[in-house]
Design a protein around this motif. Structure first.
Motif, PDB file in Angstrom:
ATOM      1  N   HIS A   1      10.656  21.274  80.644  1.00 51.13           N
ATOM      2  CA  HIS A   1      12.168  20.727  80.968  1.00 51.13           C
ATOM      3  C   HIS A   1      12.611  20.865  79.476  1.00 51.13           C
ATOM      4  N   GLU A   2      11.988  21.483  78.724  1.00 52.21           N
ATOM      5  CA  GLU A   2      12.505  21.554  77.288  1.00 52.21           C
ATOM      6  C   GLU A   2      13.071  20.332  76.726  1.00 52.21           C
ATOM      7  N   LYS A   3      12.110  19.272  76.787  1.00 51.64           N
ATOM      8  CA  LYS A   3      12.651  17.981  76.230  1.00 51.64           C
ATOM      9  C   LYS A   3      11.817  17.792  74.652  1.00 51.64           C
ATOM     10  N   TYR A   4      12.319  18.944  73.933  1.00 58.80           N
ATOM     11  CA  TYR A   4      11.505  19.153  72.569  1.00 58.80           C
ATOM     12  C   TYR A   4      11.562  17.746  71.676  1.00 58.80           C
TER      13      TYR A   4
ATOM     14  N   ALA B   1      17.280  25.005  69.048  1.00 58.90           N
ATOM     15  CA  ALA B   1      15.920  23.993  69.464  1.00 58.90           C
ATOM     16  C   ALA B   1      14.749  24.533  68.359  1.00 58.90           C
ATOM     17  N   VAL B   2      14.759  25.495  67.715  1.00 60.70           N
ATOM     18  CA  VAL B   2      13.878  25.786  66.715  1.00 60.70           C
ATOM     19  C   VAL B   2      14.280  25.004  65.276  1.00 60.70           C
ATOM     20  N   PHE B   3      15.609  24.746  65.253  1.00 63.00           N
ATOM     21  CA  PHE B   3      15.967  24.216  64.167  1.00 63.00           C
ATOM     22  C   PHE B   3      15.581  22.520  64.166  1.00 63.00           C
ATOM     23  N   ILE B   4      15.682  21.929  65.388  1.00 60.41           N
ATOM     24  CA  ILE B   4      15.549  20.459  65.514  1.00 60.41           C
ATOM     25  C   ILE B   4      14.006  20.577  65.457  1.00 60.41           C
ATOM     26  N   LEU B   5      13.099  21.313  66.176  1.00 56.83           N
ATOM     27  CA  LEU B   5      11.744  21.207  66.187  1.00 56.83           C
ATOM     28  C   LEU B   5      11.479  21.254  64.891  1.00 56.83           C
ATOM     29  N   THR B   6      11.888  22.265  64.008  1.00 53.38           N
ATOM     30  CA  THR B   6      11.303  22.256  62.704  1.00 53.38           C
ATOM     31  C   THR B   6      11.664  21.166  61.774  1.00 53.38           C
ATOM     32  N   ILE B   7      12.725  20.582  61.934  1.00 54.27           N
ATOM     33  CA  ILE B   7      13.050  19.267  61.171  1.00 54.27           C
ATOM     34  C   ILE B   7      11.858  18.219  61.583  1.00 54.27           C
TER      35      ILE B   7
END
Length: 507
Positions: A145-148, A8-14
């Motif tokens: 709902h973690e829809k990051y 999740a952190v990786f996706i958000l960071t991108i």
């Protein structure tokens, strides 16, 4: 759990990197189009706008995300929708009241700031305050709902819309300073529409909010007050720094020039490395809240320790680069006429570590129901900063503000760490990581500066790029050799992998 969090952190960071790069490119565009003095005026307007925005929305998305994450585990969908409805009504009513108060007292407020033109910009930003009050509840639901990815895409659309609209309005010959504010309001309006659409797509609805206002407000108001104090400090800085500069004999325009070059141009450069830390903070709130609510203290301890170590490591990667190349980087980005911005970056690079720690610990404290403690810790740090600044009222320089900011963040971070440790009863063994990172910064800084000097004959762009990348990877290699942080890499090929593993065991 760690793999899910890391993903999740990786996706958000991108997404965050793309968003920040666009935003940073836009800031460069504005700096060149408006100039430091106008940027200073706009920065003052933003400081007041952020106070309004914080009073309207800051606590609501966080608490909605926290409550919906807990209610989701219980399968209570009606309660989630009622919480969202209560948050929607609260945000809308608050934003309208704040806008009305500003309209009534705008003339009195104009006399407080160094440039009355800032008040006109705030007036143009009021629609953004109301739009934010509308979408904050729905954004919190998506967050819970973690829809990051959904949230990240919406934020990216906002950034692209703002940039495109601003460039278009500039090209049509409208007043550039005012259109900068107009484009922001329009982009936030689009975000409100997209958040509502995403909520409806998830079969969200408005339900009777009866019984949900009290728990929502009980938890969100302290956070709002805490964050409002943070943004209020930003507004006080926007008043105090130009005021103190004018006490040294500078004119209003000259003080705005320095304020715009340092705070408006240099600080955005410093915030870029905190993107990954911000992504981790964003993801940690619902996950840490669930772990703490279920009394899984072993998981809490692991999440807290790893997150703080990660924040220190990320900041340490960029300190040698910004300290070694900051001055030339500022000149390259903003032009030789704005050399002050680059100088401020070089001198302020070491602020990154307390800035990163404070960013992650403040989010943790929200998840651990320590909002009030976070509020007082921040006020203590801010008080030290202002005390230092005004103790130099007859000899104030912008460097004093930088030192004050470093002390403020450091004190707040230390107090946050002490509070977290007492709350959860765990040992936060981060001192070895901090010491190792600080020590490794010095050889990396020496390498970056030396390489930059050797590459002077080549074009500045290539010089900065090569020096920065070499410094980045050199720092990473040192961290792996000295086992500073587990990056998740595994070297299986011989002989290099075997040699590296032996070296790591030795240390």
């Amino acid at each position: 759990m760690r793999k899910t969090l890391a993903k999740a952190v990786f996706i958000l960071t991108i997404f965050a990197v793309v968003d920040r790069l666009l935003g940073f490119g836009f800031k460069i565009f504005l700096a060149r189009e408006l100039g430091p003095a106008a940027i200073g005026i706009y920065q003052v307007a933003l400081s007041l706008f952020f106070v309004f925005l914080t009073l309207t929305t800051s606590g609501i998305p966080l608490i909605v995300s926290k409550l919906t994450a807990i209610q989701k585990n219980k399968g209570n969908f009606d309660s989630q929708h009622s919480t969202v409805t209560a948050a929607f009504i609260s945000g809308l009513v608050t934003s309208v009241i704040i806008a009305a108060i500003f309209l009534i007292f705008r003339n009195q407020l104009a006399n407080v700031f160094a440039s009355p033109a800032s008040m006109t910009l705030v007036l143009l930003l009021l629609p953004a305050v109301i739009f934010s009050g509308i979408f904050s509840a729905f954004r919190g639901y998506l967050w819970g709902h973690e829809k990051y990815i959904t949230i990240s895409v919406i934020e990216l659309c906002e950034q692209i819309t703002r940039i495109g609209l601003c460039v278009l309005l500039f090209s049509l010959g409208f007043d550039r300073l005012r259109m900068t504010a107009v484009s922001l309001s329009a982009a936030v309006g689009l975000t409100a529409v997209l958040c509502i659409a995403a909520y409806i797509k998830m079969k969200g609805k408005l339900k009777n909010p009866k019984g949900h206002f009290k728990p929502l407000l009980k938890q969100s108001v302290p956070i709002t007050m805490i964050r409002a104090s943070n943004t209020l400090v930003g507004s006080l800085i926007a008043i105090a720094v130009p005021f103190l500069l004018m006490q040294q004999g500078l004119t209003s325009e000259e003080s705005m020039y320095i304020f715009g070059a340092s705070v408006g141009m240099a600080l955005p450069l410093l915030y870029i490395p905190i993107v990954a830390v911000g992504s981790l903070s964003y993801v940690m709130i619902p996950t840490l809240a669930r772990s703490y609510a279920s009394k899984d203290m072993k998981t809490v301890q692991k999440q807290v320790t790893n997150a703080i170590a990660f924040a220190i490591v990320v900041a340490s990667f960029f300190i040698p680069i910004l300290a070694g190349l900051g001055e030339n980087l500022g000149v390259f980005i903003y032009g030789a006429e704005n050399a002050l911005a680059g100088r401020f970056v070089r001198l302020s690079a070491w602020i990154l570590i307390p800035m990163a720690i404070e960013s992650i610990t403040s989010s943790m404290m929200n998840s651990l129901d320590l909002q009030k403690h976070s509020f007082f810790n921040y006020l203590i740090g801010a008080g030290v900063m202002f005390a230092l600044m005004f103790s130099f009222i007859r000899g104030f320089r912008i460097e004093i503000f930088m030192i004050g900011m470093f002390l403020s963040l450091t004190i707040s971070s230390i107090l946050d760490l002490i509070t977290i440790r007492r709350k959860v009863g765990i040992k936060l063994n981060i001192v070895p990581t901090l010491i190792k990172c600080l020590v490794l910064c010095f050889p990396t800084l020496f390498l970056v500066r030396s390489l930059h000097s050797l590459l002077t004959p080549i074009p500045m762009f290539l010089n900065l790029g090569i020096s920065g990348l070499v410094g980045f990877f050199f720092m990473g290699a040192l961290m792996m050799v000295f086992s500073v942080y587990d990056f998740g890499f595994r070297f299986k090929k011989k002989p290099f992998g075997k040699l590296l593993l032996k070296t790591k065991k030795k240390y």
